[in-house]
Design a protein around this motif. Structure first.
Motif, PDB file in Angstrom:
ATOM      1  N   ARG A  47       0.957 -38.163  29.606  1.00 51.78           N
ATOM      2  CA  ARG A  47      -0.162 -38.483  30.503  1.00 51.78           C
ATOM      3  C   ARG A  47       0.220 -38.266  31.960  1.00 51.78           C
ATOM      4  O   ARG A  47      -0.534 -37.668  32.734  1.00 51.78           O
ATOM      5  N   GLY A  48       1.393 -38.763  32.342  1.00 49.84           N
ATOM      6  CA  GLY A  48       1.801 -38.644  33.736  1.00 49.84           C
ATOM      7  C   GLY A  48       1.971 -37.202  34.171  1.00 49.84           C
ATOM      8  O   GLY A  48       1.499 -36.803  35.253  1.00 49.84           O
ATOM      9  N   ALA A  49       2.632 -36.390  33.344  1.00 53.72           N
ATOM     10  CA  ALA A  49       2.860 -34.991  33.705  1.00 53.72           C
ATOM     11  C   ALA A  49       1.547 -34.214  33.707  1.00 53.72           C
ATOM     12  O   ALA A  49       1.310 -33.383  34.595  1.00 53.72           O
ATOM     13  N   LEU A  50       0.673 -34.484  32.736  1.00 58.69           N
ATOM     14  CA  LEU A  50      -0.585 -33.743  32.653  1.00 58.69           C
ATOM     15  C   LEU A  50      -1.468 -34.014  33.862  1.00 58.69           C
ATOM     16  O   LEU A  50      -2.056 -33.086  34.434  1.00 58.69           O
ATOM     17  N   VAL A  51      -1.567 -35.272  34.273  1.00 59.04           N
ATOM     18  CA  VAL A  51      -2.386 -35.602  35.436  1.00 59.04           C
ATOM     19  C   VAL A  51      -1.854 -34.918  36.683  1.00 59.04           C
ATOM     20  O   VAL A  51      -2.614 -34.342  37.476  1.00 59.04           O
ATOM     21  N   GLN A  52      -0.542 -34.929  36.879  1.00 63.60           N
ATOM     22  CA  GLN A  52       0.040 -34.311  38.060  1.00 63.60           C
ATOM     23  C   GLN A  52      -0.175 -32.803  38.060  1.00 63.60           C
ATOM     24  O   GLN A  52      -0.491 -32.200  39.096  1.00 63.60           O
ATOM     25  N   THR A 109      -3.808 -31.596  38.758  1.00 60.68           N
ATOM     26  CA  THR A 109      -4.347 -32.009  40.058  1.00 60.68           C
ATOM     27  C   THR A 109      -3.739 -31.155  41.151  1.00 60.68           C
ATOM     28  O   THR A 109      -2.510 -31.054  41.257  1.00 60.68           O
ATOM     29  N   PRO A 110      -4.532 -30.508  41.993  1.00 60.53           N
ATOM     30  CA  PRO A 110      -3.970 -29.744  43.110  1.00 60.53           C
ATOM     31  C   PRO A 110      -3.230 -30.656  44.075  1.00 60.53           C
ATOM     32  O   PRO A 110      -3.526 -31.854  44.179  1.00 60.53           O
ATOM     33  N   ASP A 111      -2.273 -30.089  44.770  1.00 54.32           N
ATOM     34  CA  ASP A 111      -1.386 -30.895  45.612  1.00 54.32           C
ATOM     35  C   ASP A 111      -2.145 -31.701  46.649  1.00 54.32           C
ATOM     36  O   ASP A 111      -1.773 -32.839  46.944  1.00 54.32           O
ATOM     37  N   ASP A 112      -3.224 -31.132  47.202  1.00 56.59           N
ATOM     38  CA  ASP A 112      -3.940 -31.851  48.262  1.00 56.59           C
ATOM     39  C   ASP A 112      -4.797 -33.008  47.738  1.00 56.59           C
ATOM     40  O   ASP A 112      -5.409 -33.730  48.518  1.00 56.59           O
ATOM     41  N   MET A 113      -4.814 -33.197  46.390  1.00 58.14           N
ATOM     42  CA  MET A 113      -5.566 -34.299  45.807  1.00 58.14           C
ATOM     43  C   MET A 113      -4.668 -35.287  45.068  1.00 58.14           C
ATOM     44  O   MET A 113      -5.145 -36.326  44.601  1.00 58.14           O
ATOM     45  N   ARG A 114      -3.389 -34.998  44.959  1.00 55.04           N
ATOM     46  CA  ARG A 114      -2.522 -35.809  44.102  1.00 55.04           C
ATOM     47  C   ARG A 114      -2.416 -37.254  44.582  1.00 55.04           C
ATOM     48  O   ARG A 114      -2.314 -38.173  43.764  1.00 55.04           O
ATOM     49  N   GLY A 115      -2.398 -37.475  45.876  1.00 50.83           N
ATOM     50  CA  GLY A 115      -2.301 -38.836  46.385  1.00 50.83           C
ATOM     51  C   GLY A 115      -3.480 -39.680  45.974  1.00 50.83           C
ATOM     52  O   GLY A 115      -3.332 -40.811  45.490  1.00 50.83           O
ATOM     53  N   ARG A 116      -4.701 -39.141  46.132  1.00 49.48           N
ATOM     54  CA  ARG A 116      -5.896 -39.914  45.822  1.00 49.48           C
ATOM     55  C   ARG A 116      -6.073 -40.108  44.316  1.00 49.48           C
ATOM     56  O   ARG A 116      -6.514 -41.164  43.868  1.00 49.48           O
ATOM     57  N   VAL A 117      -5.704 -39.095  43.534  1.00 47.97           N
ATOM     58  CA  VAL A 117      -5.780 -39.245  42.079  1.00 47.97           C
ATOM     59  C   VAL A 117      -4.739 -40.255  41.599  1.00 47.97           C
ATOM     60  O   VAL A 117      -5.023 -41.093  40.729  1.00 47.97           O
ATOM     61  N   SER A 118      -3.536 -40.204  42.158  1.00 51.66           N
ATOM     62  CA  SER A 118      -2.506 -41.190  41.800  1.00 51.66           C
ATOM     63  C   SER A 118      -2.945 -42.599  42.162  1.00 51.66           C
ATOM     64  O   SER A 118      -2.649 -43.561  41.437  1.00 51.66           O
ATOM     65  N   ALA A 119      -3.668 -42.725  43.272  1.00 46.46           N
ATOM     66  CA  ALA A 119      -4.157 -44.047  43.680  1.00 46.46           C
ATOM     67  C   ALA A 119      -5.163 -44.596  42.678  1.00 46.46           C
ATOM     68  O   ALA A 119      -5.111 -45.772  42.304  1.00 46.46           O
ATOM     69  N   VAL A 120      -6.096 -43.758  42.233  1.00 50.17           N
ATOM     70  CA  VAL A 120      -7.069 -44.198  41.231  1.00 50.17           C
ATOM     71  C   VAL A 120      -6.354 -44.588  39.942  1.00 50.17           C
ATOM     72  O   VAL A 120      -6.651 -45.613  39.317  1.00 50.17           O
ATOM     73  N   ASN A 121      -5.397 -43.770  39.544  1.00 46.59           N
ATOM     74  CA  ASN A 121      -4.638 -44.054  38.330  1.00 46.59           C
ATOM     75  C   ASN A 121      -3.906 -45.393  38.434  1.00 46.59           C
ATOM     76  O   ASN A 121      -3.876 -46.177  37.473  1.00 46.59           O
ATOM     77  N   SER A 122      -3.332 -45.664  39.603  1.00 44.28           N
ATOM     78  CA  SER A 122      -2.598 -46.922  39.774  1.00 44.28           C
ATOM     79  C   SER A 122      -3.537 -48.123  39.717  1.00 44.28           C
ATOM     80  O   SER A 122      -3.166 -49.185  39.204  1.00 44.28           O
ATOM     81  N   ILE A 123      -4.757 -47.977  40.232  1.00 42.53           N
ATOM     82  CA  ILE A 123      -5.740 -49.066  40.132  1.00 42.53           C
ATOM     83  C   ILE A 123      -6.057 -49.352  38.674  1.00 42.53           C
ATOM     84  O   ILE A 123      -6.092 -50.512  38.235  1.00 42.53           O
ATOM     85  N   PHE A 124      -6.274 -48.299  37.908  1.00 39.39           N
ATOM     86  CA  PHE A 124      -6.560 -48.476  36.491  1.00 39.39           C
ATOM     87  C   PHE A 124      -5.408 -49.172  35.784  1.00 39.39           C
ATOM     88  O   PHE A 124      -5.614 -50.073  34.967  1.00 39.39           O
ATOM     89  N   ILE A 125      -4.177 -48.754  36.087  1.00 42.34           N
ATOM     90  CA  ILE A 125      -3.012 -49.332  35.420  1.00 42.34           C
ATOM     91  C   ILE A 125      -2.861 -50.798  35.784  1.00 42.34           C
ATOM     92  O   ILE A 125      -2.678 -51.668  34.920  1.00 42.34           O
ATOM     93  N   ASN A 126      -2.924 -51.109  37.091  1.00 45.51           N
ATOM     94  CA  ASN A 126      -2.759 -52.499  37.524  1.00 45.51           C
ATOM     95  C   ASN A 126      -3.852 -53.396  36.957  1.00 45.51           C
ATOM     96  O   ASN A 126      -3.590 -54.511  36.481  1.00 45.51           O
TER      97      ASN A 126
END
Length: 409
Positions: free
Chosen positions: A331-336, A339-356
């Motif tokens: 899951r972690g590798a596929l999402v990264q 996701t294009p580099d200029d969006m990775r921060g915001r996508v990682s943020a959404v993912n972290s909200i879901f996880i927490n």
């Protein structure tokens, strides 16, 4: 140290960059685990209040949810290495202050909680930048192996960090905080030496659209949406570990030593599988492997629910941790990679909200269901629910089910 590099064609640049990154994450993770055990013990020693222990979780949870999306915007607008350095430097200052005040016997619960809040804010703002750096440090073909090596170090820290912190606490909480500060300093030095080439796009003002762009991106990418939502519901339903004290005492009829073994079993399983994955590439059928791993997680949960023998429960939890590591790496590798580099921060943020959120709500769901049905039926319902989710997601996300490789490029 596990290394995902074995081929002669792997460049020295990538190896050194990943090594510095791995050392930084390992040092800071060990430090944070030690910090967590010391703060909890110190606050309870000062106040004797379970409510104050709950406040520790609250001051960490609120920044993680409220600031995650702005942190993702920052990760995509600024140099990520500098954002990480600023966050870790802030954490180091707060920990150093905590160590100094504790050694001087000038602490109270308000001061401790305030410093933990500052550390939590810095960690939240740093997290999307840190998570988004890894794809730029290794070639796409070995990102899954690098993710597994990184996850294995996190598992090691979660297993050994609290024990090490408790051991050092014998010399006093101030010594634990001083040791933690030293580990964070190592992390800062490693990140500062990291050769990370990232050219952020021209800065744009933070707007509602830009901050929430990660959510819109995920909705337009079926594979990414499927992976993140599968993780969300699997964690929500698979909350067996939250009920371990009940199982240890009332079902398995063991003591604190047995509870310790039960708590450690998933981490051991995840750690061993993480080491194995760090040396092997996932080349084919990654979609089917991921779904099979989540299904295995559900079956292991069911086995644990119906077990009345300690050895069988330990085996089930060991398997649960191993299956979770496989699906987490994919899951972690596929999402990264999707996701294009200029969006990775915001996508990682959404993912972290879901996880927490799913971690917190999963524990709440397990507790409430156990109060209504009993511990074993509650865990069994979670296992069955996980298997149902796997079946539904395989039907709803056919491209994810049939996906062959992590990197489509």
């Amino acid at each position: 140290m596990p290394t995902p590099y074995s081929d002669a064609t792997d460049s020295l640049f990538h190896y050194r960059s990943f090594t510095a990154f791995w050392l930084a994450r390992t040092a800071s993770s060990f430090g944070f685990q030690m910090l967590s055990i010391a703060v909890g013990w110190q606050i309870y020693s000062l106040t004797g209040s379970a409510f104050d222990l709950g406040l520790i979780g609250l001051v960490q949870f609120l920044p993680a949810v409220l600031l995650a999306l702005p942190a993702g915007h920052i990760a995509d607008q600024f140099d990520r290495r500098r954002v990480v350095l600023l966050g870790q430097a802030t954490e180091w200052i707060a920990i150093a202050v905590l160590a100094g005040l504790t050694l001087a016997h000038r602490t109270d619960e308000i001061l401790l909680l305030s410093l933990i809040f500052i550390i939590s804010v810095a960690r939240t703002l740093e997290a999307p930048s840190l998570q988004s750096m890894l794809p730029a440090l290794v070639p796409p073909a070995i990102l899954a192996r690098a993710t597994a090596a990184n996850a294995a170090s996190m598992q090691t820290a979660s297993m050994m960090g609290p024990a090490l912190g408790g051991l050092i606490y014998v010399a006093g909480p101030g010594v634990v905080y001083a040791t933690t500060a030293a580990l964070y300093l190592i992390s800062i030095l490693m990140v500062s030496r990291l050769r990370y080439d990232h050219a952020p796009p021209p800065r744009t003002p933070a707007t509602f659209a830009s901050v929430f762009a990660g959510i819109h991106f995920i909705r337009r990418r079926p594979d990414v949406l499927g992976v993140i939502s599968l993780d969300l519901f699997a964690v929500l339903l698979g909350g067996a570990t939250a009920l371990l004290p009940i199982f240890a005492k009332d079902i398995l009829h063991t003591g604190p030593w047995g509870l310790g073994l039960l708590r450690g079993a998933p981490a051991v399983g995840g750690l061993l599988v993480g080491f194995w994955l760090s040396r092997r590439s996932l080349e084919r059928n990654v979609g089917k492997i991921m779904f099979a791993s989540v299904a295995g997680f559900g079956v292991a949960t069911l086995l644990f629910a119906f077990s009345t023998q300690l050895w069988l429960s330990l085996l089930a939890l060991f398997a649960l941790g191993g299956f979770d590591m496989v699906s987490m790496v994919i899951r972690g590798a596929l999402v990264q990679l999707d996701t294009p580099d200029d969006m990775r921060g915001r996508v990682s943020a959404v993912n972290s909200i879901f996880i927490n959120t799913s971690n917190q709500l999963g524990e709440f769901e397990s507790g409430m269901l156990a109060a209504w049905l009993g511990a074993a039926p509650a865990v069994a319902v979670g296992g069955v629910g996980t298997l149902l989710v796997v079946g539904l997601w395989m039907a709803w996300f056919p491209t994810l089910r049939s996906r062959q490789r992590l990197h489509n490029g």
